[in-house]
Design a protein around this motif. Sequence first.
Motif, PDB file in Angstrom:
ATOM      1  N   HIS A   7       0.812  -1.209   0.011  1.00 22.71           N
ATOM      2  CA  HIS A   7      -0.059  -0.108  -0.141  1.00 22.71           C
ATOM      3  C   HIS A   7       0.899   1.378   0.038  1.00 22.71           C
ATOM      4  CE1 HIS A   7       0.669   0.351   4.323  1.00 22.71           C
ATOM      5  NE2 HIS A   7       0.699  -1.364   4.383  1.00 22.71           N
ATOM      6  N   CYS A 127       6.720   3.432  -0.137  1.00 23.78           N
ATOM      7  CA  CYS A 127       5.617   2.426  -0.351  1.00 23.78           C
ATOM      8  C   CYS A 127       5.735   1.260   0.869  1.00 23.78           C
ATOM      9  CB  CYS A 127       5.418   1.784  -1.528  1.00 23.78           C
ATOM     10  SG  CYS A 127       5.395   2.856  -2.946  1.00 23.78           S
ATOM     11  N   GLN A 154     -10.655   2.065   6.734  1.00 22.11           N
ATOM     12  CA  GLN A 154      -9.322   2.841   6.257  1.00 22.11           C
ATOM     13  C   GLN A 154      -9.394   4.072   6.703  1.00 22.11           C
ATOM     14  OE1 GLN A 154      -8.914   2.148   2.153  1.00 22.11           O
ATOM     15  NE2 GLN A 154      -8.199   4.183   1.642  1.00 22.11           N
ATOM     16  N   TRP A 158      -5.186   6.521   0.626  1.00 23.40           N
ATOM     17  CA  TRP A 158      -4.191   5.809   0.242  1.00 23.40           C
ATOM     18  C   TRP A 158      -4.760   4.544  -0.608  1.00 23.40           C
ATOM     19  CZ3 TRP A 158      -4.350   0.783   2.561  1.00 23.40           C
ATOM     20  CH2 TRP A 158      -5.226   0.671   3.804  1.00 23.40           C
ATOM     21  N   HIS A 159      -3.899   3.746  -1.359  1.00 24.43           N
ATOM     22  CA  HIS A 159      -4.055   2.934  -2.237  1.00 24.43           C
ATOM     23  C   HIS A 159      -3.546   1.436  -1.924  1.00 24.43           C
ATOM     24  CE1 HIS A 159      -1.275   5.145  -4.258  1.00 24.43           C
ATOM     25  NE2 HIS A 159      -0.684   3.800  -4.763  1.00 24.43           N
ATOM     26  N   PHE A 160      -3.997   0.488  -2.738  1.00 24.28           N
ATOM     27  CA  PHE A 160      -3.301  -0.835  -2.251  1.00 24.28           C
ATOM     28  C   PHE A 160      -2.574  -0.955  -3.585  1.00 24.28           C
ATOM     29  CE2 PHE A 160      -6.900  -1.846   0.511  1.00 24.28           C
ATOM     30  CZ  PHE A 160      -6.132  -2.369   1.674  1.00 24.28           C
TER      31      PHE A 160
END
Length: 307
Positions: A7, A127, A154, A158-160
Amino acid sequence: APAGGGHAAPAAADGGVTEYGLDGATAVLRANAGESLYAWVHLDPNAPPVQVLLEWHSSQGRHQAWWGLERIPGASAANLVRTRAGALPRPARWVRLLVPAGGTAGIGMEGLEVRGMRFLLAGGGACFGATGVLDAAGNERPWFAGSLPAGARQLGTWHFLGARDLLAPTSAGPRGQVAAALALYDDPLLGALSAHERYQIFQRGLEGFIAFLKARADRADDLVDFNFVKVQTDIYRVRQIILGTSAATRLAVSPALAAIAQSETAVASSARIAGFFDELKAEAATPGASADGGATAPARSALPGTL
């Protein structure tokens, strides 16, 4: 690259603090005695952070471990455990950050249930891969990687990252000056420097890194000079105590020291110094001898009409 995905969050545009995480997990993380907490990280070589901070949330409060310089303010909660875990690792490479769960170097989490976690970066980007517990045998128990733990929500933006993303997680690969900085960081000639000192290559650039090393060398030189003068002063004070001021001054400026200094061994030097001391003592014990080795001047006869 670590397994299980990862992530990331966009780095703060102004070089400030990036913060995101999760909370409320029903699938808890628990570290037993003798185990450590870990998190895989890949620092962006094009925008390396100055600090990475990880925070775990347990029933006892918040537990923080950080790497690099302390730029992220600590919380004021009385139940916060906060410790520096070391220097930042080399950018452009997956590295597993570790911190003991308990003990004097740990963050007080042995046996506690963790239901939330935060990831904080100061002054750059990174990351993250899998996060979990490392047992005493070196085996990983992942808790959070490419998807949220059960029941978690969450926090932040943010992102995976998928398995392919972990192969090249930063927006641009090392090139130009960044590639040169990485090569310099890996140079065996810099092996004597600490990880923190070598990391300054990315923080300051080549010229800044040279200036940084020069400043540290100048500081070391100043310390050597200061302590040399201090030792010389202490030696002279000992001479004063043993021999008296006049004899000590003779020892400090005497040409005999030049010959003594030329002795080939420490034993020979000690013997010659001892002989010099014996001569001084003999002169002091001889009637009519002055402190500087000359004969005592006769008393002046009183002249008529004088006092």
